[in-house]
Design an enzyme around this catalytic site. Structure first.
Site, PDB file in Angstrom:
ATOM      1  CE1 TYR A 119       2.982  -6.251 -29.232  1.00  0.00           C
ATOM      2  CE2 TYR A 119       4.508  -5.408 -30.933  1.00  0.00           C
ATOM      3  CZ  TYR A 119       3.849  -5.340 -29.673  1.00  0.00           C
ATOM      4  OH  TYR A 119       4.353  -4.318 -28.623  1.00  0.00           O
ATOM      5  CG  ASN A 170       0.616   1.524 -25.236  1.00  0.00           C
ATOM      6  OD1 ASN A 170       1.652   1.180 -26.143  1.00  0.00           O
ATOM      7  ND2 ASN A 170      -0.132   0.563 -25.051  1.00  0.00           N
ATOM      8  CD  GLU A 194       6.224 -10.969 -24.148  1.00  0.00           C
ATOM      9  OE1 GLU A 194       4.895 -11.042 -24.692  1.00  0.00           O
ATOM     10  OE2 GLU A 194       6.642 -10.440 -23.361  1.00  0.00           O
ATOM     11  CE  LYS A 207       4.272  -1.022 -26.885  1.00  0.00           C
ATOM     12  NZ  LYS A 207       2.748  -1.070 -27.070  1.00  0.00           N
ATOM     13  CG  HIS A 219       5.586  -5.495 -24.680  1.00  0.00           C
ATOM     14  ND1 HIS A 219       4.458  -6.135 -24.908  1.00  0.00           N
ATOM     15  CD2 HIS A 219       6.386  -6.370 -24.348  1.00  0.00           C
ATOM     16  CE1 HIS A 219       4.384  -7.147 -24.639  1.00  0.00           C
ATOM     17  NE2 HIS A 219       5.520  -7.627 -24.331  1.00  0.00           N
TER      18      HIS A 219
END
Ligand code: RTP
Ligand code: MG
Length: 140
Positions: free
Chosen positions: A51, A114, A128, A11, A117
């Site tokens: 998302y 965080n 995905e 990320k 993913h």
């Protein structure tokens, strides 16, 4: 357990801090193999589509804005039990709750920023992976 594939994103909080290699090393040390990798800067539309399952959640708009705030590295990871193994090395969504030695405990800044993913099921992994990679871009 047969060889499995999962989908990972490093990320923007991690790419910003030049942690692409450090995060990838933790994935590799956990027994996962990077079989596809690309650094991209997602468009808002791309992030919203990725998302879409979270679109009713209160954090959706903030999450999309965060995910387009800088480059990310999208990866396909391969290995035995790859989906579960990746979730294990990532650690809990909130780094405050993540186990020692996990990517999020080691590197994450917050519940949103965080660092990684990872797909939560083999079924979602396939969806995905196909969202970002053509079959010929994945070399096992
Ligand atoms: P991921 O999908 O990114 O692998 O993470 P996850 O399964 O652990 O977390 P999930 O519940 O699927 O949420 C997706 C991402 O949304 C952000 N988030 N923000 N502000 C908040 O309360 C909140 N909760 C989740 C995180 O970036 C999380 O990874
Ligand atoms: Mg999730």
């Amino acid at each position: 357990m047969a060889t499995e594939r999962t989908f990972s994103i490093i990320k923007p909080d991690a790419t910003r801090r030049n942690l692409t290699g450090a995060v990838t090393k933790m994935l590799e040390d956990a027994g996962l193999r990077v079989v596809a990798s690309r650094r991209i800067h997602m468009t808002r539309e791309q992030a919203e589509g990725f998302y879409a399952v979270h679109k009713e959640r209160p954090f959706f708009n903030d999450l999309v804005s965060f995910m387009i705030s800088g480059p990310v590295v999208v990866q396909v990871l391969e290995g035995e039990n790859a989906v579960a193994k990746n979730r294990e090395v990532m650690g809990a969504t909130n780094p405050a709750n993540a186990e020692e030695g996990t990517i999020r405990k080691t590197h994450a800044e917050s519940i949103e920023a965080n660092s990684v993913h990872g797909s939560d099921s083999a079924e979602n992994a396939a969806i995905e992976i196909a969202y970002f990679f053509k079959p010929e871009e994945i070399v096992g």
